[in-house]
Design an enzyme around this catalytic site. Structure first.
Site, PDB file in Angstrom:
ATOM      1  N   ASP A 143       0.802  -1.291   0.097  1.00 20.52           N
ATOM      2  CA  ASP A 143       0.112  -0.016   0.152  1.00 20.52           C
ATOM      3  C   ASP A 143       0.669   1.396   0.028  1.00 20.52           C
ATOM      4  O   ASP A 143       2.009   1.101  -0.502  1.00 20.52           O
ATOM      5  CB  ASP A 143      -0.982   0.008   1.085  1.00 20.52           C
ATOM      6  CG  ASP A 143      -2.234   0.496   0.785  1.00 20.52           C
ATOM      7  OD1 ASP A 143      -2.231   1.499   0.389  1.00 20.52           O
ATOM      8  OD2 ASP A 143      -3.357  -0.171   1.048  1.00 20.52           O
ATOM      9  N   HIS A 214      -4.197   6.289   2.629  1.00 22.58           N
ATOM     10  CA  HIS A 214      -4.718   5.020   2.108  1.00 22.58           C
ATOM     11  C   HIS A 214      -4.180   3.633   2.790  1.00 22.58           C
ATOM     12  O   HIS A 214      -4.795   2.833   3.308  1.00 22.58           O
ATOM     13  CB  HIS A 214      -4.214   4.754   0.621  1.00 22.58           C
ATOM     14  CG  HIS A 214      -5.211   3.713   0.035  1.00 22.58           C
ATOM     15  ND1 HIS A 214      -4.802   2.613  -0.219  1.00 22.58           N
ATOM     16  CD2 HIS A 214      -6.608   3.797  -0.689  1.00 22.58           C
ATOM     17  CE1 HIS A 214      -5.773   1.867  -0.917  1.00 22.58           C
ATOM     18  NE2 HIS A 214      -6.684   2.566  -1.163  1.00 22.58           N
ATOM     19  N   SER A 531     -11.274  -0.690  -2.011  1.00 20.80           N
ATOM     20  CA  SER A 531     -10.007  -0.757  -1.147  1.00 20.80           C
ATOM     21  C   SER A 531     -10.298  -0.810   0.221  1.00 20.80           C
ATOM     22  O   SER A 531      -9.534  -1.266   1.276  1.00 20.80           O
ATOM     23  CB  SER A 531      -9.209   0.905  -1.249  1.00 20.80           C
ATOM     24  OG  SER A 531      -8.749   0.704  -2.527  1.00 20.80           O
TER      25      SER A 531
END
Length: 755
Positions: A143, A214, A531
């Site tokens: 990630d 994220h 996600s």
């Protein structure tokens, strides 16, 4: 907002395209090259030296090329390397002994306090206590990095790091190895591929530290520790925790603010396999590549062989069919759904009445009453700018809400009250100006009041959270749909998990949103996308792995799929926001919504081995080189090719386009189930109707005398060679045991789409 997170909240998946700052040669590019290790001469002590020597031997005399052009030498995920090569050098390598295949390096797409409760996780029974909350299971994530100071990564009460762990915490810019602990046990970073594409690029944060948010969000969703007092400016307040609070986290940063390339993702997965992760969570993907050309598919095959469970995101390009990525047979593909929680505001009218609507405006509430004006359709920006210091009331009945919100924002009015019949409001709620969204029914109260009062006024209270929302879950409209283009003969997606407005940790120096007064920062953020659903499933996989360490990745996937539920909390079929709230199909939600506690004891499982997947690859008519690229070996045979993988779902194609298209045809599927429930048990088949088709199961009764016994059956579907009038129909096959304890359900899709 940062680039990735804002796009997560805008319904699209990010494709990071960084312009070429400088190329080593106008003819050069980075390639991922697959090699046959059995062809390595004995004179070489390692594959790394062989690759380096190979690169030196093909040096293009027109430029300076040495082994320094080697970007990565891969060890586990693939047999091969990535390097900067001219077209002449690439052709030369293709003619050398040991060359298998190659692909140009390219960009990658990047696709909580309440979700655990919605999934039924609790301390009294089920998956949490059975697995000790995922104790010592190691979840690796590829990630954007991690914010180690987040309270979600505190290691209070955690035991020593498992001795089998081979990873490490790499130091880098503003990231010291001492920042890792017993929760965050690994942090590495990979950007050689990015730099090979852009040699003059300066990485803004050259370490595993997350500057986007994220990665911090996904990792804390999967395995975050308990954090009391978490909220998004008062919304979703409570104690945050991940799906597997006692699991360990290892972050592999390969997605950068400056770009994201497959060679780096491949290096990250390669290292994760070596380090010894148990579960991989990949909220990323790439579109349009065949299995043998997709480095993520190839790397996850190697992970599967090592017993690593891989959870992937389906993508955010719904509601259109055939848009999902990661449609790989050996990974879990996860769609996104809502949970039973709403974020609300209350509009208090001057006459004492009130109306409740949806809002995520993070600013302060006010008890002061402000004048209101009813505009109707707020589609004239010039007129709106003349309203002045008032709240405008807008009516949307023709699907122009997006435009109306835009115009009101630009008009610089006091606030907006939007009355709409639109039920898919996820991406409207977080406005930079005070706003509330009302149903037509609630909105009528406002319209009636304004008609009855010559000087209508109202105040708005924000930061309210409603629980127990019905119906829930719903399938998110943005969630990508199947069938898989890379392997259409295996039904994808596999399952749905929470992905809509999920609260999880966030870097404290990365803004979460913008309002008119400026950027806002918070330790938690609410974002949406597949996600977010992917790490939910990864965390559940960690719980199942902790409770059943002997289960294969296929067994874990089977348990999740066959125990998934298809009815919402009103006992009606789960609705699809992308299909006008019609019942969601398996092409959208897979087998159904994940149910962790039931997955703990599924009764029967559909297992699959490497050989089963290889038989599938053989039936796809891949060449020997293409199969070798995926398997990293020549020691396989294609004596038993079969498109009929032992999978807990079915997809049949009735799409013949010939003169016999009106005649009937029969498609048969064979499956083998393993009894992991009660020793002596009897299962009876129950088929739901497939409109226009005939379906039968033989035998329709399975009798088991002991645990781990295997039984096989055939599903037979008869229909026209070409289905007409509809794109697809769907149903299910459920095996129900005589005691009523187990219900093992598999979705069935029949379609005239052409794979």
């Amino acid at each position: 907002m940062t680039i990735l997170s804002s796009l997560c909240l805008c319904l699209c998946i990010l494709s990071i395209n960084v312009p070429q700052l400088m190329s080593t040669s106008t003819d050069s590019d980075t390639y991922i090259v697959h090699m046959d290790l059995t062809a390595m001469p004995k004179a070489f002590s390692s594959h790394h030296t062989w690759y380096s020597t190979t690169l030196s031997s093909v040096s293009d005399s027109t430029k300076t090329t040495t082994a320094s052009n080697l970007v990565y030498a891969y060890t586990n995920a693939i047999n091969g390397f990535s390097a900067v090569l001219s077209s002449n050098e690439l052709e030369a390598i293709k003619n050398l002994p040991g060359y298998v295949s190659s692909i140009r390096d390219t960009t990658v797409k990047v696709d909580t306090t309440q979700s655990y409760r919605f999934l039924g996780l609790n301390p009294d029974n089920g998956a949490w206590p059975a697995s000790d909350y995922g104790k010592d299971v190691i979840i690796g994530l590829v990630d954007t990095g991690v914010w180690p100071e987040s309270r979600s990564f505190n290691d209070d009460g955690m035991t020593e790091i498992p001795a089998r762990w081979r990873g490490e915490c790499e130091s880098g810019a503003k990231f010291n190895s001492s920042l890792c602990n017993k929760k965050l046990i690994g942090a590495r970073y990979f950007n050689k591929g990015l730099l090979a594409k852009n040699p003059n690029l300066t990485i803004s944060m050259n370490s595993a530290r997350d500057t986007d948010g994220h990665g911090t969000h996904t990792s804390s969703t999967a395995a975050g520790s308990y954090v009391e007092g978490a909220s998004f400016f008062g919304y979703a307040s409570g104690t945050a925790r991940g799906m597997a609070p006692n699991a360990r986290v290892a972050m592999y940063k390969a997605l950068w603010d400056e770009g994201a390339y497959l060679s780096d993702v491949l290096a990250a997965i390669d290292q994760a396999i070596l380090d010894g992760v148990d579960v991989l969570s990949l909220s990323l993907g790439i579109d349009g590549l065949a299995l043998y050309a997709d480095p993520v598919a190839i790397a996850t095959f190697a992970a599967m062989e090592k017993g690593i469970f891989v959870s992937t995101s389906s993508g955010n390009e719904g509601p259109y069919l055939e848009t999902l990525h990661n449609g790989t047979p050996w990974v879990l593909n996860v769609a996104a759904g809502t949970i039973d929680r709403e974020f609300q505001g209350t509009l208090s009218l001057g006459n004492g009445a009130s109306a409740t609507g949806l809002s995520l405006y993070p600013g302060n509430s006010s008890s002061t009453e402000f004048p209101m004006v009813y505009v109707g359709a707020c589609e004239n920006e010039d007129s709106l700018k003349k309203v002045g210091h008032k709240m405008v009331v807008c009516l949307d009945t023709n699907d122009t809400l997006n435009e109306q919100v835009y115009y009101v924002r630009n008009a610089n009015v006091l606030g907006g009250v939007f009355i709409s019949n639109n039920t898919d409001l996820t991406f409207f709620l977080q406005t930079p100006f005070p706003a509330i969204f009302l149903t037509l029914e609630e909105g009528q109260k406002i319209r009636d009041y304004i008609k009855s009062d010559s000087k209508p006024k109202a105040s708005i209270k924000f930061q309210e959270t409603g629980l127990g929302t019905k119906p829930a879950p719903k399938l998110a409209s943005y969630s990508s749909r199947g069938p898989s283009q890379s392997c259409p003969f295996v039904l994808k997606p596999d399952i749905t998990a929470p992905g809509d407005l999920i609260l999880a940790s966030w870097p404290s120096n990365s803004p979460v949103t913008d309002i008119s007064s400026g950027q806002l920062y918070n330790n938690f953020n609410l974002i949406s996308g597949t996600s977010m659903s992917c790490p939910h499933a990864a965390g559940v996989a960690a719980l199942l792995k902790g409770a059943h360490p002997d289960w294969s990745p296929a067994a874990i996937r089977s348990a999740m799929m066959t125990t998934a539920y298809v009815l919402d909390n009103t006992k009606s079929p789960i609705k699809d926001l992308g299909s006008n709230n019609k019942p969601a199909s398996p092409l959208a939600m897979g087998a159904g919504h994940i149910n962790p506690n039931n997955a703990l004891d599924p009764g029967l499982i559909y297992d699959a081995s490497s050989d089963d997947y290889i038989n599938l690859l053989c039936a796809l008519n891949f060449t020997s080189k293409q199969i070798q690229t995926i398997t990293r070996s020549t020691s396989y045979d294609c004596k038993n090719p079969s498109l009929d993988l032992n999978y807990p779902s079915f997809i049949a194609y009735f799409n013949a386009n010939d003169t016999k298209s009106d005649s009937t045809t029969v498609q048969e599927f064979q499956r083998t189930v393993t009894n992991i429930g009660d020793g002596n048990s009897v299962y009876i088949a129950k088929l739901t109707v497939l409109d226009g088709l005939k379906a039968s199961v033989s035998p329709d009764r399975l009798e088991f005398s002991k645990k781990y016994e295997k039984k096989s059956y055939k599903l037979r579907i008869e229909g026209p060679r070409q289905m007409k009038d509809v794109l697809f129909v769907h149903g299910s096959l459920t095996w129900i045991d005589s005691s009523g304890k187990y219900s093992v359900r598999s979705p069935i899709v029949a379609t005239n789409l052409i794979p």
